[in-house]
Design a protein around this motif. Structure first.
Motif, short mmCIF file in Angstrom:
data_model
loop_
_atom_site.label_atom_id
_atom_site.label_comp_id
_atom_site.label_asym_id
_atom_site.label_seq_id
_atom_site.Cartn_x
_atom_site.Cartn_y
_atom_site.Cartn_z
N THR A 147 50.82 9.22 -8.69
CA THR A 147 49.39 8.98 -8.58
C THR A 147 48.67 9.76 -9.68
O THR A 147 49.06 10.89 -9.98
N GLU B 170 52.85 13.87 -3.12
CA GLU B 170 52.38 15.23 -3.43
C GLU B 170 53.42 16.27 -3.04
O GLU B 170 53.09 17.41 -2.70
N GLN C 21 45.34 11.62 -10.86
CA GLN C 21 44.17 12.24 -10.24
C GLN C 21 43.19 12.76 -11.31
O GLN C 21 43.35 12.47 -12.49
N ARG C 22 42.24 13.56 -10.86
CA ARG C 22 41.19 14.10 -11.74
C ARG C 22 41.79 14.68 -13.03
O ARG C 22 42.81 15.36 -12.98
#
Ligand SMILES: Cc1cc2nc3c(=O)[nH]c(=O)nc-3n(C[C@H](O)[C@H](O)[C@H](O)COP(=O)(O)OP(=O)(O)OC[C@H]3O[C@@H](n4cnc5c(N)ncnc54)[C@H](O)[C@@H]3O)c2cc1C
Length: 411
Positions: free
Chosen positions: A94, A106, A96-97
């Motif tokens: 994934t 995760e 992310q920011r």
């Protein structure tokens, strides 16, 4: 089939052994720990920020030391290649920011598990609990790898992936620096980066555990700004840490005299706006103690300490604050200074700077320019980058290139 020995089963060693085996070599990976990828397990606080989904130029801009050396490795195996590799092994990722990439679960352990299964499929032999002690040389080449338990592994090529000096409990105890130096390589002195900073001032210790969000931290030397960024930081028992401070540590000059940190605790307000706010709050709360209005601007623990940091009595009531004292308060809120004493020691650093000089390593293959059948990958090399997944990608990319080249050059 050429026999390739990979030393060290961290990120770089896993990538190197996989790519060497896929390129047709017989590969043995020697790891002194009881399992592979101990540092990967703790990376990104156990979530493993495994790469950054950016293009090569953006990536190289985040490499603090020797970015150009990594051009070939990133071309050979890019962040997107790493993402696809994991997806192919049943480990979705994934983004992310800040384009940071994590396993979708995760869980860092899923990254190691996926790589281990790919290595198994490719036929890599893994020897755990096997510490390498020395490289045996003959006729200017490495002839075998010698282990602490008396083992001898003959090799057509050897890939050194032993990491740096940081977090030694994960196995990175600097052994590879010795092997490289014994083989005739220059090893630049290791130093800590992405690390907390000790401050001369004592007061941060009393705020230990307090995290500040949305503050601007500026690293300065005299009038020169070395780094400035908005984000999060943490007070600790030695001084300061947290994301902003770790990044700032990448920009520390060797000579720390005159180096300080300046904190803007209210970056969203101009000095004029802040002064107007202070003036309004002080006059509306005349009978209250100064701390009570500071509590509207700062976390409670820092608000309690703040009058002291401004040289004002803690018992001061709002109605007693003079114009000059208000000016000092505003100034300190916009620029609270801390003097940097030193970075924390190497074992506490996220990354080790220094290591095997890249001048003596061919960037197109990761092959030693001194010993023709010796290769290097990962943090052992004198390359390091900022936070954001770049350091692990450096290990994957240099490992993949070293493994593939070692196999092809030995066929
Ligand atoms: C707390 C922490 C969090 C981090 N988080 C991130 C993150 O989220 N994203 C990111 O990009 N980077 C992160 N990093 C940095 C990144 O993990 C490292 O740069 C990367 O793992 C280096 O990989 P490596 O394979 O070169 O070395 P290492 O991972 O250190 O692996 C070296 C291996 O060699 C083995 N070894 C050493 N000597 C011998 C010997 N004599 N015989 C046999 N085996 C030996 C060791 O046991 C070890 O397994 C983090 C680092 C730390 C410490």
């Amino acid at each position: 089939m050429p026999e390739i020995i990979v030393i060290g089963g961290g990120a770089a060693g896993m990538a190197a052994s996989l790519f060497a085996a896929r390129a047709g070599a017989s590969v043995t990976l020697l790891e002194k720990n009881e399992k592979l990828g101990k540092k990967v397990y703790i990376s990104g606080k156990g979530r493993c920020n495994l790469t950054n989904d950016c293009d090569r130029d953006a990536f190289l801009a985040q490499v603090a030391r020797n970015p150009r050396f990594l051009y070939g490795a990133l071309h050979f195996f890019s962040p997107q290649d790493m993402m696809a590799l994991l997806e192919s092994a049943g480990c979705p990722v994934t983004v992310q920011r800040g384009r940071r990439v994590f396993p979708a679960s995760e869980k860092a352990s899923d990254v190691t598990r996926a790589l281990t299964s790919l290595m198994r499929e490719a036929g890599v032999r893994v020897r755990l609990n096997t510490a390498v002690q020395a490289l045996e040389t003959s006729g200017g080449r490495i002839s075998a790898v010698l282990t602490a338990d008396g083992g001898r592994f003959p090799a057509d090529a050897v890939i050194l992936c032993t990491g740096g000096f940081s977090y030694p409990s994960t196995g990175s105890t600097g052994d590879g620096y010795r092997f490289a130096a014994d083989a005739g390589h220059t090893v630049l002195p290791p130093s800590p980066v992405l690390v907390g900073l000790e401050t001369v001032e004592d007061w941060p210790r009393s705020l230990q555990g307090l995290s500040l969000r949305n503050v601007t931290l500026t690293l300065v030397r005299g009038k020169k700004t070395l780094y400035t960024e908005l984000g999060e930081m943490l007070f600790t028992h030695f001084g300061v840490s947290g994301p902003l401070v770790l990044e700032a540590s990448c920009h520390l000059p060797e000579d720390l005299s005159g180096v300080s940190l300046s904190l803007d605790l209210k970056p969203g307000l101009t000095p004029g706006q802040l002064d107007a706010r202070l003036q309004r709050d002080l006059s509306a709360n005349g009978k209250k103690q100064l701390q009570s209005i500071l509590g509207g601007l700062l976390p409670a623990r820092l608000a309690d300490l703040f009058p002291f940091l401004c040289g004002l009595p803690g018992t001061l009531r709002c109605s007693q604050v003079t114009g000059e004292q208000r000016r000092i308060l505003g100034e300190k809120l916009k620029s609270l200074s801390l003097t940097v004493r030193s970075p924390r020691p190497l074992p506490e650093a996220i990354v080790t700077r220094g290591g095997v000089s890249v001048r003596e390593v061919d960037p197109g293959s990761m092959r030693s320019r001194i010993v023709p059948n010796l290769y290097f990958a990962g943090e052992l090399l004198d390359v390091d980058a900022h936070t954001g997944g770049y350091n692990l990608q450096i290990a994957w990319s240099t490992g993949a290139l070293a493994g593939s080249s070692a196999a092809k050059n030995s066929l």
